[in-house]
Enzyme design. Structure first.
Site, PDB file in Angstrom:
ATOM      1  N   HIS A   1     -19.961 -43.750  14.492  1.00 21.49           N
ATOM      2  CA  HIS A   1     -20.834 -44.569  15.337  1.00 21.49           C
ATOM      3  C   HIS A   1     -21.422 -43.774  16.498  1.00 21.49           C
ATOM      4  O   HIS A   1     -21.907 -44.342  17.468  1.00 21.49           O
ATOM      5  CB  HIS A   1     -20.113 -45.824  15.861  1.00 21.49           C
ATOM      6  CG  HIS A   1     -20.095 -46.937  14.878  1.00 21.49           C
ATOM      7  ND1 HIS A   1     -19.861 -48.245  15.217  1.00 21.49           N
ATOM      8  CD2 HIS A   1     -20.294 -46.962  13.538  1.00 21.49           C
ATOM      9  CE1 HIS A   1     -19.898 -49.017  14.155  1.00 21.49           C
ATOM     10  NE2 HIS A   1     -20.159 -48.245  13.112  1.00 21.49           N
TER      11      HIS A   1
ATOM     12  N   GLU B   1     -22.629 -55.930   7.276  1.00 18.95           N
ATOM     13  CA  GLU B   1     -21.263 -55.478   7.510  1.00 18.95           C
ATOM     14  C   GLU B   1     -21.016 -55.177   8.981  1.00 18.95           C
ATOM     15  O   GLU B   1     -19.944 -55.478   9.519  1.00 18.95           O
ATOM     16  CB  GLU B   1     -20.976 -54.229   6.667  1.00 18.95           C
ATOM     17  CG  GLU B   1     -19.499 -53.829   6.613  1.00 18.95           C
ATOM     18  CD  GLU B   1     -19.055 -52.961   7.772  1.00 18.95           C
ATOM     19  OE1 GLU B   1     -17.841 -52.812   7.996  1.00 18.95           O
ATOM     20  OE2 GLU B   1     -19.938 -52.427   8.492  1.00 18.95           O
ATOM     21  N   GLU B   2     -21.991 -54.573   9.654  1.00 16.07           N
ATOM     22  CA  GLU B   2     -21.786 -54.171  11.048  1.00 16.07           C
ATOM     23  C   GLU B   2     -21.614 -55.357  11.986  1.00 16.07           C
ATOM     24  O   GLU B   2     -21.101 -55.203  13.096  1.00 16.07           O
ATOM     25  CB  GLU B   2     -22.951 -53.298  11.525  1.00 16.07           C
ATOM     26  CG  GLU B   2     -23.063 -51.950  10.823  1.00 16.07           C
ATOM     27  CD  GLU B   2     -21.899 -51.010  11.126  1.00 16.07           C
ATOM     28  OE1 GLU B   2     -21.032 -51.378  11.942  1.00 16.07           O
ATOM     29  OE2 GLU B   2     -21.861 -49.915  10.549  1.00 16.07           O
TER      30      GLU B   2
ATOM     31  N   ASP C   1     -22.764 -43.896   8.318  1.00 14.14           N
ATOM     32  CA  ASP C   1     -22.087 -45.179   8.117  1.00 14.14           C
ATOM     33  C   ASP C   1     -23.154 -46.241   7.861  1.00 14.14           C
ATOM     34  O   ASP C   1     -23.799 -46.693   8.801  1.00 14.14           O
ATOM     35  CB  ASP C   1     -21.265 -45.495   9.364  1.00 14.14           C
ATOM     36  CG  ASP C   1     -20.512 -46.807   9.291  1.00 14.14           C
ATOM     37  OD1 ASP C   1     -20.464 -47.425   8.218  1.00 14.14           O
ATOM     38  OD2 ASP C   1     -19.983 -47.223  10.334  1.00 14.14           O
TER      39      ASP C   1
ATOM     40  N   ASP D   1     -16.604 -47.151   2.765  1.00 10.59           N
ATOM     41  CA  ASP D   1     -17.047 -47.067   4.150  1.00 10.59           C
ATOM     42  C   ASP D   1     -16.680 -45.714   4.739  1.00 10.59           C
ATOM     43  O   ASP D   1     -16.398 -44.763   4.015  1.00 10.59           O
ATOM     44  CB  ASP D   1     -16.469 -48.224   4.967  1.00 10.59           C
ATOM     45  CG  ASP D   1     -17.486 -48.797   5.948  1.00 10.59           C
ATOM     46  OD1 ASP D   1     -18.067 -48.005   6.706  1.00 10.59           O
ATOM     47  OD2 ASP D   1     -17.685 -50.025   5.962  1.00 10.59           O
TER      48      ASP D   1
ATOM     49  N   HIS E   1     -22.329 -50.822   2.400  1.00 16.69           N
ATOM     50  CA  HIS E   1     -23.295 -51.596   3.186  1.00 16.69           C
ATOM     51  C   HIS E   1     -24.511 -50.774   3.589  1.00 16.69           C
ATOM     52  O   HIS E   1     -24.417 -49.581   3.883  1.00 16.69           O
ATOM     53  CB  HIS E   1     -22.635 -52.258   4.399  1.00 16.69           C
ATOM     54  CG  HIS E   1     -22.123 -51.327   5.462  1.00 16.69           C
ATOM     55  ND1 HIS E   1     -22.889 -50.935   6.532  1.00 16.69           N
ATOM     56  CD2 HIS E   1     -20.910 -50.741   5.639  1.00 16.69           C
ATOM     57  CE1 HIS E   1     -22.183 -50.150   7.331  1.00 16.69           C
ATOM     58  NE2 HIS E   1     -20.973 -50.010   6.807  1.00 16.69           N
TER      59      HIS E   1
END
Length: 394
Positions: free
Chosen positions: A326, A225-226, A191, A246, A74
């Protein structure tokens, strides 16, 4: 050991990763990163199409078109948007994606208004130790307790509006990338830009080597995706296998490593496909790649969105090991290299089940056996359906 794989160009991998990190792409603000990746595919000669909103659906042509497989990484990242304009000219924020305000504090950001870009910093409501002393340490951690300070004359709500700031403006957090001689790569938004870079490096290795996959492979680059919908509408083909790409959290209680590729056995959506996951594990063993099995407890992927959308597909997840996911993330080139090599091995491998090209219906003859997985996999490599991948189309 398996036949020698085409080697990924790690300089290329790091170059495209650094270039992607320089492109802000919080979910909902992904047009520029889509254009960048589409240009890389054009350079590789890999045909693709775009959905209305920008999901990239590419095709690496194989010797046989069905059953085909898809791999997905993503392009969107976490970020924020302007939730409110305060009377003092500071901005309240709403997170884009699921992440803690703890990791937002102190960040430099860009605010994308309808008329331009403004710079600023995200700060706790009490930001001056000289003014608030130890009261700062008593503040809760929440998005209600941070605010955005713009680098502009902005002391009132009217000042913000004069600058063009409005509700819903996107806020992108600076990536702060650093690639060290030790091989460590630190940045926000690894990410999943590191996963995208690993996939592009794998595709480049295959194209440069002249190798042709046995079956059609569809690299996907999703943009939501998030926020959960990722690959929901991304599979128009007869896909029987879907591998998400991922990030793997490296933390106490996890088995992932910054020096290995992770094969996730389960996440918040439940277990991944038994046979496809073990196919990937075998490819890692056969090619002597550093690989870890892991279970992710607070985690969803593009594979989950594809299943939720109703696709009858086998799913698995490959991930690069990363510390502080994150947050201010860190991985190592070892993990990205292992991920890229395993992706290459997978894209060039036979389908897990040649019989997946059609539904089994009422027949049990070709249906899978979990307790006899290894024996069944050996027999699958000898069935005519797989032999024909080479014999009839080579």
């Amino acid at each position: 050991m398996a036949e020698q794989l085409p080697e990924p160009d790690l300089n290329y991998l790091q170059k495209v990763l650094l270039e992607m990190l320089a492109i802000p792409s919080p979910t909902g603000f992904t047009d520029t990163i889509v254009r960048y990746v589409a240009e890389r595919l054009e350079e590789l000669g890999i045909p693709f199409e775009l959905t209305r909103r920008g999901t990239i659906r590419a095709t690496l042509k194989g010797r046989k078109s069905s059953p085909d497989r898809a791999v997905s990484a993503h392009l969107d990242t976490i970020g924020a948007s302007v939730r409110a304009i305060q009377d003092n000219g500071r901005l309240s924020l709403a997170p884009v994606g699921c992440w803690s305000s703890r990791f937002a504090e102190g960040s430099r950001v860009s605010v994308f208004t309808d008329t331009g870009v403004l710079r600023g910093s995200v700060l706790p409501l009490m930001a001056s130790g000289h003014a608030f002393n130890t009261a700062i340490d008593q503040m809760p951690v929440s998005w209600e307790h941070v605010e955005l300070r713009l680098d502009a004359y902005c002391a009132t709500r009217a000042d913000c509006q004069t600058l063009g700031v409005d509700i819903g403006d996107f806020v992108a957090f600076d990536p702060l990338p650093e690639f060290t001689e030790s091989g460590h790569i630190s940045a926000r938004h690894l990410d999943d830009k590191a996963g995208v870079a690993a996939l592009l490096a794998s595709l480049k290795a295959i194209v440069d080597s002249g190798a042709q996959p046995l079956i059609d492979c569809h690299p996907l680059f999703t943009i939501t995706e998030e926020t959960g919908s990722g690959a929901a509408a991304a599979l128009p083909w007869d896909v029987s296998e879907f591998v998400g790409i991922d990030i793997a959290p490296v933390a106490p209680g996890q088995h992932s490593s910054e020096h290995a590729v992770s094969i996730a056995m389960q996440d918040s959506a439940g277990p991944y496909d038994y046979h496809l996951s073990r196919h990937l594990l075998k490819l890692a063993r056969d090619n002597e790649l550093p690989a870890r099995r892991d279970v992710f407890r607070y985690y969803f992927s593009d594979a989950h969105s594809a299943i939720t959308a109703g696709h009858d597909i086998r799913t698995a997840l490959l991930a690069f090991g990363c510390d502080a996911t994150h947050g201010y993330e860190r991985t190592h080139i070892d993990s990205l290299a292992a991920l890229s090599r395993l992706l290459t091995a997978y894209l060039l491998s036979p389908p897990v089940f040649a019989s997946d090209s059609h539904a089994t219906g009422s027949s049990l003859e070709s249906f899978s056996h979990q307790l006899e997985h290894d024996t069944q996999m050996e027999s699958e490599t000898r069935v005519p359906a797989v032999d024909s991948l080479v014999g009839n189309n080579g």
